[in-house]
Write a protein that holds these residues in place. Sequence first.
Motif, PDB file in Angstrom:
ATOM      1  N   UNK A 178      34.505   4.329 -21.186  1.00 39.38           N
ATOM      2  CA  UNK A 178      35.131   3.884 -22.442  1.00 39.38           C
ATOM      3  C   UNK A 178      35.040   2.368 -22.562  1.00 39.38           C
ATOM      4  N   UNK A 179      35.379   1.660 -21.488  1.00 37.36           N
ATOM      5  CA  UNK A 179      35.345   0.184 -21.516  1.00 37.36           C
ATOM      6  C   UNK A 179      33.922  -0.331 -21.684  1.00 37.36           C
ATOM      7  N   UNK A 180      32.970   0.355 -21.042  1.00 37.96           N
ATOM      8  CA  UNK A 180      31.569  -0.072 -21.179  1.00 37.96           C
ATOM      9  C   UNK A 180      31.090   0.080 -22.619  1.00 37.96           C
ATOM     10  N   UNK A 181      31.483   1.159 -23.268  1.00 34.87           N
ATOM     11  CA  UNK A 181      31.083   1.368 -24.658  1.00 34.87           C
ATOM     12  C   UNK A 181      31.713   0.317 -25.570  1.00 34.87           C
ATOM     13  N   UNK A 182      32.947  -0.076 -25.286  1.00 31.19           N
ATOM     14  CA  UNK A 182      33.619  -1.103 -26.092  1.00 31.19           C
ATOM     15  C   UNK A 182      32.799  -2.391 -26.137  1.00 31.19           C
ATOM     16  N   UNK A 183      32.092  -2.653 -25.041  1.00 31.85           N
ATOM     17  CA  UNK A 183      31.330  -3.904 -24.932  1.00 31.85           C
ATOM     18  C   UNK A 183      29.946  -3.819 -25.560  1.00 31.85           C
ATOM     19  N   UNK A 184      29.533  -2.630 -25.975  1.00 28.36           N
ATOM     20  CA  UNK A 184      28.188  -2.479 -26.534  1.00 28.36           C
ATOM     21  C   UNK A 184      28.140  -2.946 -27.990  1.00 28.36           C
ATOM     22  N   UNK A 189      33.901   2.175 -32.647  1.00 27.45           N
ATOM     23  CA  UNK A 189      34.843   3.246 -32.362  1.00 27.45           C
ATOM     24  C   UNK A 189      34.338   3.984 -31.119  1.00 27.45           C
ATOM     25  N   UNK A 190      35.272   4.370 -30.249  1.00 25.69           N
ATOM     26  CA  UNK A 190      34.892   5.090 -29.034  1.00 25.69           C
ATOM     27  C   UNK A 190      35.576   6.455 -29.019  1.00 25.69           C
ATOM     28  N   UNK A 191      34.788   7.491 -28.803  1.00 24.74           N
ATOM     29  CA  UNK A 191      35.304   8.856 -28.721  1.00 24.74           C
ATOM     30  C   UNK A 191      34.986   9.434 -27.351  1.00 24.74           C
ATOM     31  N   UNK A 192      35.895  10.221 -26.839  1.00 20.38           N
ATOM     32  CA  UNK A 192      35.662  10.943 -25.583  1.00 20.38           C
ATOM     33  C   UNK A 192      35.512  12.422 -25.903  1.00 20.38           C
ATOM     34  N   UNK A 193      34.390  12.989 -25.473  1.00 23.41           N
ATOM     35  CA  UNK A 193      34.103  14.410 -25.680  1.00 23.41           C
ATOM     36  C   UNK A 193      34.094  15.109 -24.328  1.00 23.41           C
ATOM     37  N   UNK A 194      35.131  15.880 -23.993  1.00 22.13           N
ATOM     38  CA  UNK A 194      35.127  16.592 -22.715  1.00 22.13           C
ATOM     39  C   UNK A 194      34.016  17.648 -22.680  1.00 22.13           C
ATOM     40  N   UNK A 195      33.132  17.514 -21.721  1.00 26.21           N
ATOM     41  CA  UNK A 195      32.046  18.479 -21.557  1.00 26.21           C
ATOM     42  C   UNK A 195      32.475  19.494 -20.507  1.00 26.21           C
ATOM     43  N   UNK A 196      33.538  20.209 -20.831  1.00 28.69           N
ATOM     44  CA  UNK A 196      34.114  21.236 -19.968  1.00 28.69           C
ATOM     45  C   UNK A 196      34.487  22.426 -20.839  1.00 28.69           C
TER      46      UNK A 196
END
Length: 249
Positions: A178-184, A189-196
């Motif tokens: 999440x933090x790495x995406x914030x810096x891109x 906007x950052x979304x988390x998609x559980x791949x479970x």
Amino acid sequence: MNHRPVLLVIAHGSRDPRHAATVQALVRRAGALRPGLRVETAFLDFNLPSVTGVLDRLAAEGVRDVVALPLLLTRAFHAKADVPAVLRQAPASLRIRQAEVLGPSPLLVAAVERRLYEVGLAPGDKSATGVVLASAGSTDPEAIAVIAETARELRRTGWCSVRPAFASASLPRTEDAVRALRAEPGVRRVAVAPYVIAPGRLPDRIAAGAAEADVLADVLGPSPELARLLLARYDGATRAAERVTAAAV
């Protein structure tokens, strides 16, 4: 008389009651898509019925052919070792074919996108949204490579950036992705998609790691795409069995 093989869906199992309930909902949805197909559910651990218990019952009923489908997204240890080991304990009267695991598949990518849209995102948001594809994790290089390729496939659908993350065994963790995406650049906007597939301890860890994200999607669960994928894997296994039988004649 129905001569189609019984579809036996084998889930891992969990102490979390949400896990078994979600698996059962998914299996019911798949069964509803294929009237007349007998579908059974079993668990490797923690939950009942057990795999051996279901196989013994099927044999006692006179069933002869079973397609065993591991309810797994990658070919990690459970698919390569645990499932074959338990199937070897089946009664000798049963002919069992182990189907392929669920991933990789375009249907899984579609299911991930469905869950993202259900929590408020829209196709028009893709170009400014980074996605963390958060899986349970594995030490198996093949499984990790499949997760990475799935992230690339999801990125190709138009999301600004997609990074894989893992709740255990592998890095990075969800919160670090999440933090790495914030810096891109370009990611607003950052979304988390559980791949479970179902809730449990590791999906809860994913959710905790998504605290700094803007959006957290649900687990894949009984999505229409997953239900269709179960049937696709069943059909693939039955076609393979028919080819072997035809070649032997």
